[in-house]
Design a protein around this motif. Structure first.
Motif, PDB file in Angstrom:
ATOM      1  N   SER A 159     -27.593 -35.233  -9.714  1.00 32.85           N
ATOM      2  CA  SER A 159     -27.614 -36.011  -9.001  1.00 32.85           C
ATOM      3  C   SER A 159     -27.754 -35.387  -7.007  1.00 32.85           C
ATOM      4  CB  SER A 159     -26.315 -36.931  -8.756  1.00 32.85           C
ATOM      5  OG  SER A 159     -26.074 -37.825  -7.725  1.00 32.85           O
ATOM      6  N   LEU A 160     -28.272 -36.168  -5.948  1.00 29.05           N
ATOM      7  CA  LEU A 160     -28.602 -35.602  -5.012  1.00 29.05           C
ATOM      8  C   LEU A 160     -27.159 -36.371  -3.407  1.00 29.05           C
ATOM      9  CD1 LEU A 160     -31.768 -33.735  -4.818  1.00 29.05           C
ATOM     10  CD2 LEU A 160     -29.730 -32.789  -5.042  1.00 29.05           C
ATOM     11  N   ALA A 161     -26.803 -37.780  -4.654  1.00 29.22           N
ATOM     12  CA  ALA A 161     -26.258 -38.368  -4.087  1.00 29.22           C
ATOM     13  C   ALA A 161     -24.767 -38.075  -3.196  1.00 29.22           C
ATOM     14  CB  ALA A 161     -25.143 -39.709  -4.761  1.00 29.22           C
ATOM     15  N   ALA A 162     -24.936 -36.584  -2.729  1.00 28.61           N
ATOM     16  CA  ALA A 162     -24.109 -37.010  -1.740  1.00 28.61           C
ATOM     17  C   ALA A 162     -23.980 -36.034  -0.687  1.00 28.61           C
ATOM     18  CB  ALA A 162     -22.666 -35.682  -3.082  1.00 28.61           C
ATOM     19  N   LEU A 163     -24.998 -35.166  -0.442  1.00 32.46           N
ATOM     20  CA  LEU A 163     -25.844 -35.266   0.328  1.00 32.46           C
ATOM     21  C   LEU A 163     -25.748 -36.478   1.907  1.00 32.46           C
ATOM     22  CD1 LEU A 163     -28.377 -32.703  -1.251  1.00 32.46           C
ATOM     23  CD2 LEU A 163     -26.158 -32.599  -0.156  1.00 32.46           C
ATOM     24  N   PRO A 164     -25.883 -36.265   2.691  1.00 34.98           N
ATOM     25  CA  PRO A 164     -25.413 -37.258   3.565  1.00 34.98           C
ATOM     26  C   PRO A 164     -27.159 -37.279   4.046  1.00 34.98           C
ATOM     27  CG  PRO A 164     -25.737 -35.036   4.839  1.00 34.98           C
ATOM     28  CD  PRO A 164     -25.318 -34.928   3.599  1.00 34.98           C
ATOM     29  N   GLU A 165     -28.194 -36.867   4.337  1.00 30.91           N
ATOM     30  CA  GLU A 165     -29.152 -37.676   4.227  1.00 30.91           C
ATOM     31  C   GLU A 165     -29.775 -38.255   3.130  1.00 30.91           C
ATOM     32  OE1 GLU A 165     -30.242 -33.411   2.869  1.00 30.91           O
ATOM     33  OE2 GLU A 165     -28.666 -34.471   4.191  1.00 30.91           O
ATOM     34  N   VAL A 166     -29.586 -38.114   1.727  1.00 33.41           N
ATOM     35  CA  VAL A 166     -29.363 -38.581   1.127  1.00 33.41           C
ATOM     36  C   VAL A 166     -28.828 -40.273   0.796  1.00 33.41           C
ATOM     37  CG1 VAL A 166     -29.723 -39.181  -2.008  1.00 33.41           C
ATOM     38  CG2 VAL A 166     -30.549 -37.194  -1.021  1.00 33.41           C
ATOM     39  N   GLN A 167     -27.922 -39.831   1.304  1.00 33.93           N
ATOM     40  CA  GLN A 167     -27.094 -41.448   1.779  1.00 33.93           C
ATOM     41  C   GLN A 167     -27.441 -42.026   2.495  1.00 33.93           C
ATOM     42  OE1 GLN A 167     -22.387 -40.136   1.842  1.00 33.93           O
ATOM     43  NE2 GLN A 167     -22.260 -38.872   0.135  1.00 33.93           N
ATOM     44  N   THR A 168     -27.994 -41.496   3.910  1.00 33.87           N
ATOM     45  CA  THR A 168     -28.677 -42.153   5.375  1.00 33.87           C
ATOM     46  C   THR A 168     -29.778 -42.862   4.058  1.00 33.87           C
ATOM     47  OG1 THR A 168     -27.774 -41.328   6.670  1.00 33.87           O
ATOM     48  CG2 THR A 168     -29.632 -42.224   6.543  1.00 33.87           C
ATOM     49  N   ALA A 169     -30.880 -42.714   3.470  1.00 31.49           N
ATOM     50  CA  ALA A 169     -32.161 -42.986   2.394  1.00 31.49           C
ATOM     51  C   ALA A 169     -31.528 -44.188   1.512  1.00 31.49           C
ATOM     52  CB  ALA A 169     -32.410 -41.989   2.369  1.00 31.49           C
ATOM     53  N   VAL A 174     -33.598 -43.744   7.202  1.00 30.06           N
ATOM     54  CA  VAL A 174     -34.386 -43.163   7.564  1.00 30.06           C
ATOM     55  C   VAL A 174     -33.513 -41.667   7.580  1.00 30.06           C
ATOM     56  CG1 VAL A 174     -36.661 -40.985   7.751  1.00 30.06           C
ATOM     57  CG2 VAL A 174     -36.761 -43.943   7.792  1.00 30.06           C
ATOM     58  N   GLY A 175     -33.027 -40.748   6.876  1.00 29.89           N
ATOM     59  CA  GLY A 175     -32.426 -39.594   7.150  1.00 29.89           C
ATOM     60  C   GLY A 175     -33.663 -37.835   7.439  1.00 29.89           C
ATOM     61  N   ALA A 176     -32.576 -36.924   8.346  1.00 27.48           N
ATOM     62  CA  ALA A 176     -33.484 -35.588   8.580  1.00 27.48           C
ATOM     63  C   ALA A 176     -32.355 -35.202   8.840  1.00 27.48           C
ATOM     64  CB  ALA A 176     -33.917 -36.070   9.984  1.00 27.48           C
ATOM     65  N   ILE A 177     -32.262 -34.002   8.474  1.00 25.15           N
ATOM     66  CA  ILE A 177     -31.156 -32.812   8.673  1.00 25.15           C
ATOM     67  C   ILE A 177     -31.940 -31.635   8.634  1.00 25.15           C
ATOM     68  CG2 ILE A 177     -30.796 -32.830   6.269  1.00 25.15           C
ATOM     69  CD1 ILE A 177     -27.983 -32.559   6.813  1.00 25.15           C
ATOM     70  N   VAL A 201     -36.664 -27.642   7.123  1.00 19.08           N
ATOM     71  CA  VAL A 201     -36.506 -29.593   8.237  1.00 19.08           C
ATOM     72  C   VAL A 201     -36.492 -30.619   6.649  1.00 19.08           C
ATOM     73  CG1 VAL A 201     -37.205 -31.382   9.293  1.00 19.08           C
ATOM     74  CG2 VAL A 201     -37.729 -29.668  10.457  1.00 19.08           C
ATOM     75  N   PHE A 202     -35.475 -31.281   6.563  1.00 21.90           N
ATOM     76  CA  PHE A 202     -35.514 -32.612   5.021  1.00 21.90           C
ATOM     77  C   PHE A 202     -35.774 -33.673   5.726  1.00 21.90           C
ATOM     78  CE2 PHE A 202     -33.679 -28.502   4.075  1.00 21.90           C
ATOM     79  CZ  PHE A 202     -34.406 -28.344   2.314  1.00 21.90           C
ATOM     80  N   VAL A 203     -36.002 -34.208   5.327  1.00 16.92           N
ATOM     81  CA  VAL A 203     -36.572 -35.863   5.731  1.00 16.92           C
ATOM     82  C   VAL A 203     -36.267 -37.228   4.676  1.00 16.92           C
ATOM     83  CG1 VAL A 203     -38.090 -37.457   6.472  1.00 16.92           C
ATOM     84  CG2 VAL A 203     -38.185 -35.378   7.950  1.00 16.92           C
ATOM     85  N   THR A 204     -35.570 -37.879   4.201  1.00 18.12           N
ATOM     86  CA  THR A 204     -35.591 -38.585   2.825  1.00 18.12           C
ATOM     87  C   THR A 204     -35.856 -39.938   3.835  1.00 18.12           C
ATOM     88  OG1 THR A 204     -32.965 -39.405   4.108  1.00 18.12           O
ATOM     89  CG2 THR A 204     -33.776 -37.876   1.789  1.00 18.12           C
ATOM     90  N   TYR A 205     -36.459 -41.021   2.291  1.00 16.28           N
ATOM     91  CA  TYR A 205     -37.903 -41.864   3.546  1.00 16.28           C
ATOM     92  C   TYR A 205     -37.268 -42.977   2.135  1.00 16.28           C
ATOM     93  CZ  TYR A 205     -40.565 -45.030   5.657  1.00 16.28           C
ATOM     94  OH  TYR A 205     -41.800 -45.915   6.949  1.00 16.28           O
ATOM     95  N   PRO A 206     -36.218 -44.155   2.512  1.00 15.40           N
ATOM     96  CA  PRO A 206     -35.974 -45.397   1.677  1.00 15.40           C
ATOM     97  C   PRO A 206     -37.231 -45.989   0.652  1.00 15.40           C
ATOM     98  CG  PRO A 206     -35.554 -45.887   3.488  1.00 15.40           C
ATOM     99  CD  PRO A 206     -36.126 -44.718   3.779  1.00 15.40           C
ATOM    100  N   VAL A 207     -37.381 -46.340  -0.457  1.00 14.75           N
ATOM    101  CA  VAL A 207     -37.884 -47.009  -1.097  1.00 14.75           C
ATOM    102  C   VAL A 207     -37.622 -48.443  -1.213  1.00 14.75           C
ATOM    103  CG1 VAL A 207     -39.152 -47.161  -3.292  1.00 14.75           C
ATOM    104  CG2 VAL A 207     -38.594 -44.633  -2.582  1.00 14.75           C
ATOM    105  N   GLY A 215     -34.645 -46.501  -4.326  1.00 16.35           N
ATOM    106  CA  GLY A 215     -35.005 -45.371  -5.039  1.00 16.35           C
ATOM    107  C   GLY A 215     -35.307 -44.746  -3.322  1.00 16.35           C
ATOM    108  N   ALA A 216     -35.588 -43.570  -2.914  1.00 17.58           N
ATOM    109  CA  ALA A 216     -36.206 -42.625  -1.926  1.00 17.58           C
ATOM    110  C   ALA A 216     -37.219 -41.530  -2.696  1.00 17.58           C
ATOM    111  CB  ALA A 216     -34.461 -42.050  -1.712  1.00 17.58           C
ATOM    112  N   ILE A 217     -37.982 -41.328  -0.987  1.00 15.91           N
ATOM    113  CA  ILE A 217     -38.798 -39.775  -1.023  1.00 15.91           C
ATOM    114  C   ILE A 217     -37.799 -38.724  -0.966  1.00 15.91           C
ATOM    115  CG2 ILE A 217     -40.405 -39.180  -0.821  1.00 15.91           C
ATOM    116  CD1 ILE A 217     -40.970 -41.385  -2.835  1.00 15.91           C
ATOM    117  N   TYR A 218     -37.766 -37.532  -0.607  1.00 16.34           N
ATOM    118  CA  TYR A 218     -36.793 -36.521  -0.398  1.00 16.34           C
ATOM    119  C   TYR A 218     -38.275 -35.602  -0.357  1.00 16.34           C
ATOM    120  CZ  TYR A 218     -32.681 -33.842   0.218  1.00 16.34           C
ATOM    121  OH  TYR A 218     -31.726 -32.907   1.290  1.00 16.34           O
ATOM    122  N   LEU A 219     -37.997 -34.743   1.516  1.00 17.44           N
ATOM    123  CA  LEU A 219     -39.136 -34.200   1.832  1.00 17.44           C
ATOM    124  C   LEU A 219     -39.081 -33.498   2.124  1.00 17.44           C
ATOM    125  CD1 LEU A 219     -40.626 -37.174   2.329  1.00 17.44           C
ATOM    126  CD2 LEU A 219     -42.403 -36.062   2.104  1.00 17.44           C
TER     127      LEU A 219
END
Length: 511
Positions: A159-169, A174-177, A201-207, A215-219
């Motif tokens: 699980s990557l749920a603890a990451l702030p950008e993932v929590q945002t998504a 949309v999260g970015a870090i 650059v990391f971007v999380t996009y909500p599904v 879910g989310a797309i983590y790029l």
């Protein structure tokens, strides 16, 4: 010696060189400012990942809807529902290299025991295959997450749920870090250059399905660095550099020709004047600028004036020495005779009378000389009426053939002084009438006196020239008139005449 403070000052060549360097630097600095200071590299990468995330999220949501099952994920707020259900909901870049801290590298995540939802596994199998193929072109890494932040790309459930950008998504945004690429990465103060290869650059996009985040797309991707950008734009940069260098060179040569050469020529001419030489009064071949042409004209005028004044001073000195020699000799001789014993009273009175006469002659000569010197430096006056300039001289009748109310381009004070000297000069040469006329900016003055010999006409306005030296003439009358007219740019000319003397005073159009 001058009082200019001796300190270092840049030369014209140095200033022109600095201008050329600045001209060359401006486009380069502008390019770096746009590409680095404004975070253009990072923001372009972030925007590209957001666009890819939006596409993957749509595919993810469509495939998830085809699978039957209960609702999962966090429900959107009312504002989020309004945003995501709108026809247009663009996502803007939000990263700022100068302000945002670099986070540690992305961890692998915590291992969790609960198995993932089969629907997510079914969607991930096909979507991962598509992402791997697209990655060959986009160069972006992609991780699929379920509604718990579980990594669906690996067999081991992490699980990557603890990451702030993932929590945002997972919360519907949309999260970015920015994250470091290695554990030993250290932030550098000059981040615009040192960060290019040290972070991603990391971007999380909500599904979103049915107003829930399922879910989310983590790029992620490393942004373009300065070296790659310069290499990619090498031809355009080379063209810009050549054009800038040629433009700067042209500007530099133009400034050298228009400013440097005329200034140096004027400097050399001024130094020649200061050294007492006789510089060429002809205009320079190249002045370049209008202001320099005016300056050159002023320098030439100054040189001519100085040379003329120098000659006049030498002439005045010779004439004064010559004119004063005779009365001084007479005074000295009379003084020596007065010291002789047994001098008769009648002879003593005669010698004293000679001393007084010669002293008055010297005083009169020096007074005229002072008057002419003062008038040469006097200022122009306002134009005045001819009627107020007419002289009143006993024994001389003044006849005016022009309108007395006519305005002459000379002040009334100077005009009256000119006519007074010319009237006295005419009277001393046997004239009883002085006639004036004015037309076409020319004042004609004539008298009925003895006239002027043809051979003397060119010399009548020269200082100390007189045909009445035995009668006490100083030869300064017409010289004073000429000095006054010189201040107005006017000239006086003696004209040939059968009877009497005739003069023409020409006033210039500027006077």
């Amino acid at each position: 010696m001058n009082n200019i403070r001796k300190k270092w000052r840049p030369s014209i060549a140095m200033v022109i060189a600095a201008v050329c360097v600045i001209l060359i630097s401006i486009p380069l600095l502008a390019m770096l400012s746009v590409r680095l200071t404004s975070n253009q590299f990072v923001r372009e990468t972030e925007q590209s990942l957001i666009q890819q995330g939006a596409i993957y999220a749509q595919i993810y949501a469509r495939e998830f809807k085809r699978e039957d099952g209960p609702l999962v994920g966090v429900e959107l707020t009312e504002d989020q529902k309004e945003h995501w259900n709108a026809n247009l909901h663009p996502a803007r870049s939000q990263l700022n290299v100068r302000q945002d801290d670099i986070a540690p590298p992305r961890p692998d995540g915590d291992v969790i025991a609960t198995p993932p939802d089969p629907r997510h596994l079914a969607v991930a199998e096909n979507l991962i295959s598509i992402a791997q193929g697209a990655r060959k072109t986009t160069l972006a890494g992609i991780v699929l997450l379920d509604h718990h932040g579980r990594n669906l790309n690996t067999e081991t459930a992490r699980s990557l749920a603890a990451l702030p950008e993932v929590q945002t998504a997972l919360n519907g945004e949309v999260g970015a870090i920015l994250r470091a690429r290695t554990q030993d990465y250290e932030r550098h103060a000059f981040s615009s250059l040192s960060r290019d290869t040290g972070f991603r650059v990391f971007v999380t996009y909500p599904v979103i399905v049915n107003d829930r985040v399922i879910g989310a797309i983590y790029l992620s991707r490393t942004p373009l660095n300065l070296g790659k950008f310069l290499f990619g734009e090498r031809y355009a940069l080379l063209t810009m550099l050549i054009a800038t260098v040629l433009s700067a060179t042209f500007v530099g040569l133009l400034l050298l020709r228009l400013i440097s050469r005329p200034v140096y020529a004027l400097r050399d001419r001024s130094r020649a004047i200061a050294a007492g030489k006789n510089p060429n009064a002809d205009p320079l071949q190249h002045y370049g600028l209008r202001e320099l042409a005016d300056l050159g004209d002023s320098v030439s005028t100054m040189a001519m004036t100085l040379m003329r004044r120098s000659k006049e001073i030498a002439t005045y000195t010779d004439h004064v020495t010559h004119e004063l020699k005779s009365p001084v000799t007479s005074v000295i001789g009379a003084a020596e005779l007065l010291q002789t014993d047994g001098l008769k009273s009648q002879d003593r009175d005669t010698l004293l009378q000679n001393i007084e006469t010669e002293s008055q002659r010297m005083n009169h000569l020096l007074g005229r000389l002072r008057e002419m010197t003062r008038l040469r430096g006097s200022l122009e006056g306002d134009p005045g009426k001819l009627a107020r300039m007419l002289p009143n001289i006993d024994g001389l009748k003044v006849v005016t053939r022009a309108d007395p109310e006519v305005i002459l381009p000379i002040s009334e004070e100077h005009g009256a002084m000119i006519l007074l000297h010319m009237g006295q000069n005419a009277l001393s040469h046997g004239a009883s009438e002085l006639e004036l006329s004015y037309a076409d900016r020319i004042l004609h003055v004539s008298d009925n006196g003895d006239g002027i010999a043809e051979g003397d006409i060119p010399r009548v306005t020269n200082p100390f020239f007189t045909t009445r030296r035995e009668q006490g003439g100083t030869g300064m009358g017409l010289a004073i008139v000429s000095a006054i007219l010189e201040n107005y740019g006017a000239t006086i000319t003696c004209l040939p005449c059968n009877t009497g003397a005739s003069f023409a005073i020409h006033f210039s159009n500027q006077s």
